[in-house]
Design an enzyme around this catalytic site. Structure first.
Site, PDB file in Angstrom:
ATOM      1  N   VAL A 222      27.304 -63.744 -37.233  1.00 42.52           N
ATOM      2  CA  VAL A 222      26.506 -64.337 -38.152  1.00 42.52           C
ATOM      3  C   VAL A 222      25.902 -65.686 -38.000  1.00 42.52           C
ATOM      4  CG1 VAL A 222      26.256 -65.078 -40.472  1.00 42.52           C
ATOM      5  CG2 VAL A 222      27.672 -62.783 -40.077  1.00 42.52           C
ATOM      6  N   THR A 233      18.950 -60.527 -36.546  1.00 40.52           N
ATOM      7  CA  THR A 233      18.434 -60.859 -35.533  1.00 40.52           C
ATOM      8  C   THR A 233      19.392 -60.498 -34.489  1.00 40.52           C
ATOM      9  OG1 THR A 233      19.475 -63.280 -35.563  1.00 40.52           O
ATOM     10  CG2 THR A 233      17.158 -62.963 -36.455  1.00 40.52           C
ATOM     11  N   ILE A 309      24.401 -59.397 -31.599  1.00 38.89           N
ATOM     12  CA  ILE A 309      23.566 -59.427 -33.102  1.00 38.89           C
ATOM     13  C   ILE A 309      24.386 -60.802 -33.838  1.00 38.89           C
ATOM     14  CG2 ILE A 309      23.882 -58.424 -35.417  1.00 38.89           C
ATOM     15  CD1 ILE A 309      24.446 -55.740 -34.266  1.00 38.89           C
ATOM     16  N   GLU A 310      23.100 -61.464 -34.354  1.00 36.49           N
ATOM     17  CA  GLU A 310      23.227 -62.530 -35.320  1.00 36.49           C
ATOM     18  C   GLU A 310      22.668 -62.307 -36.542  1.00 36.49           C
ATOM     19  OE1 GLU A 310      24.837 -65.458 -34.829  1.00 36.49           O
ATOM     20  OE2 GLU A 310      25.511 -65.830 -32.748  1.00 36.49           O
ATOM     21  N   ASN A 311      23.450 -61.806 -37.511  1.00 36.20           N
ATOM     22  CA  ASN A 311      22.831 -61.689 -38.608  1.00 36.20           C
ATOM     23  C   ASN A 311      22.577 -63.139 -39.494  1.00 36.20           C
ATOM     24  OD1 ASN A 311      23.015 -58.674 -38.921  1.00 36.20           O
ATOM     25  ND2 ASN A 311      25.146 -58.948 -39.447  1.00 36.20           N
TER      26      ASN A 311
END
Length: 595
Positions: A222, A233, A309-311
């Site tokens: 995140v 993203t 993944i970067e929420n």
């Protein structure tokens, strides 16, 4: 006791949780909300029981997953080892063939996806996603996913950080209600550990990569930072990496299919986002060249398709989890559908013909292009407390044209030798290379070899520890050549192997993630033998008398360097370094190159 009471009173009077101070939130609803099952479902997850506002503890998570594994012949749960505080790091293996060993799965003509949650334990979205996804495969309507691919899942990687949980875990993240801590019990950041392997969690990940050789590796995080419309993203090494065929597959095939699926489920996918000015995106978005200490770049160096993944931290936990579910479901479908292409890309990158590789990058002189950026309006406000300006996000969707700043221009390249040699006394480094899966010849008899070495001529250490180690911050070196007898237990490491690029990254001192720059050879900087002046004086006289070239060099040095001529210690040192008594190993990086 008075201090403890004061602290209790201080925290009890703390005015608001950060959750109540967040920027305004854009309303959201999407098709993916249908993924949440009813509370009456026998396999409802603990997170779903709170409508994905909370996430279960380590014990609750493992109890639920153990029950799930016991309910199905298609799922196995096993420990990869213990954390620093003694907790098991569990791996779930889902296989339609009901075979779970790496050897058995390698025999199947089927793609394998590996993902984990909680490498930064406060960023725990991947854990709850995995629980829901496995539930829907085994007891829902998505068994077809297991027909298409095998699935490997570590629910919580940083298990100790996960249990350092509270409402004060991450100040700029919208849920879950309690969040774990970023670093592990020894305060080490697991996503800075992929080259040095100092943590049990990353060692577990690398063990999985070595044994199962997955076709896609996904690390779920995140974000920190700015506000924007995107909720999921993600990124991978697009340019300037070590696996160009994999990068092409991810860019041309994987990303379009996954992006479309995310949109279909009601989410807004975007690239990794880092504001160039540190505040907003008015000056551009930076596409960093991450070094291989980070998960997805490490995967690229190993020729494994790898995604970070970067929420978006300012989106609610519920929305982030559902977006990640949509991502992973489509990722499974895409690598299964294009499995031959994935395999061909991996093999192509493993078999690259290379004489040198880049180990350091810089930004391009001009932006690569501009992107249609789905931003959030902001303004600068001057603080009445500090007097400085800060960004205030206004919760209004805007569209911007934002330059893309790419950091993919090689600054430094190094040639690739035929092999490296490391002597047996550097056993810690040898063991780390073995943990990476590097093939090596271990000597059982002494062997004398003439090799090239790097000798440090100048260096500067970091001013404070980084990730628990004293790094070499700057250095200069020269090449020297000498013969060395290697004793049993020493190793020869050929570079003509699948992990050849990773080997160079770890062993060439110019690489920012080399064992040298991480500080594993710092003892070479200590000089332990010296020479007294009462020995040096008569020895210098003999040296000058017997060696006319030395005498001429000394006289030239005295005349050209006044500071040297006035410094007896430097004069003695100059002569001492030219005697056979001088330590020949001092500042020599103990990694020999065979050409």
């Amino acid at each position: 006791m008075k201090r403890l009471l004061s602290l209790i009173l201080l925290f009890s009077s703390f005015p608001l949780l950060a959750q109540e101070l967040m920027p305004p939130l854009l309303p959201w609803s999407g098709k993916s909300e249908s993924l949440i099952v009813e509370d009456s479902n026998p396999w409802v997850t603990p997170g779903e029981l709170t409508d994905l506002t909370e996430s279960p503890t380590y014990t609750e998570t493992m109890d639920w997953l153990r029950k799930l594994a016991n309910s199905s012949p298609y799922l196995e749960m096993k420990s990869l080892g213990k954390s620093e505080q003694g907790r098991d790091i569990y791996l779930l293996v889902a296989s339609k063939s009901q075979k779970f060993s790496p050897e058995d799965l390698a025999q199947e003509n089927k793609a394998t996806l590996f993902f984990h949650g909680g490498i930064h334990a406060g960023e725990i979205d991947g854990k709850d996603v995995g629980m829901m996804l496995l539930r829907d495969i085994l007891h829902g309507e998505k068994m077809q996913l297991l027909d298409e691919a095998n699935i490997l899942f570590i629910p919580i990687l940083n298990v100790d950080g996960h249990e350092r949980r509270s409402e004060f875990g991450r100040v700029n993240q919208r849920g879950p209600k309690e969040m774990g801590w970023r670093t592990n019990a020894r305060n080490l950041n697991l996503n800075r550990d992929f080259t040095k392997i100092e943590t049990a969690g990353v060692k577990a990940v690398i063990d999985v990569l070595n044994s199962y050789q997955p076709d896609l590796y996904v690390d779920v995080h995140v974000t920190d930072g700015a506000d924007y419309q995107y909720d999921v993203t993600y990124g991978y090494v697009k340019t300037g990496g070590y696996s160009p065929a994999i990068s092409q597959f991810l860019s041309e095939t994987f990303q379009p299919e996954v992006d479309q699926a995310l949109k279909d489920w009601g989410h807004i996918p975007g690239p990794l986002l880092f504001a160039a000015n540190g505040d907003d995106f008015s000056e551009g978005n930076i596409a960093f060249s991450f070094s291989p200490r980070f998960s997805h770049t490490y995967g690229d160096a190993r020729h494994i398709p790898s995604i970070l993944i970067e929420n978006h931290s300012l989106k609610p936990f519920r929305q982030r989890v559902l977006g990640t579910y949509a991502f992973l479901e489509q990722a499974i479908r895409t690598i299964a559908k294009h499995y031959p292409a994935v395999q061909n890309a991996i093999i192509s990158d493993q078999n690259q013909e290379k004489e040198s590789i880049a180990v350091k990058f810089k930004f391009r002189e001009a932006p690569a292009d501009t992107m249609d950026f789905l931003g959030i309006a902001s303004k600068k406000v001057r603080s009445e407390i500090t007097g400085a300006e800060y960004v205030v996000w206004e919760g209004k969707a805007i569209n911007q044209q934002v330059p893309s700043l790419l950091m993919d221009v090689p600054v430094q390249t190094v040639p690739i030798p035929k092999a490296y040699w490391i002597s047996s006394e550097w056993g810690e480094v040898i063991e780390k290379l073995q943990n990476h899966g590097v093939e090596m010849e271990i000597l059982d008899q002494p062997r004398e070899v003439k090799l090239e070495y790097s000798k440090v001529t100048d260096f500067k250490m970091g001013s404070q520890p980084y990730e628990g180690l004293m790094r070499v911050q700057e250095f200069a070196s020269e090449k020297i050549y000498r013969s060395q007898t290697f004793l049993p237990g020493s190793v020869r490491i050929k570079t003509d192997q699948d992990l050849g690029e990773l080997i160079v990254i770890l062993l060439e001192p110019e690489s920012v993630d080399s064992f040298f720059q991480w500080g594993f050879f710092n003892t070479i900087f200590a000089q332990t033998e010296y020479m007294e002046t009462y020995i040096m004086e008569p020895m210098i006289a003999q040296m000058l008398e017997k060696d006319a070239n030395l005498k001429a060099a000394f006289e030239e040095k005295m005349s050209s360097d006044p500071e040297f001529a006035k410094n007896p210690r430097r004069i003695y040192r100059w002569f001492y370094e030219k005697t056979p008594y001088f330590d020949q190993n001092w500042k020599v990086i103990p990694v020999g190159r065979e050409w």
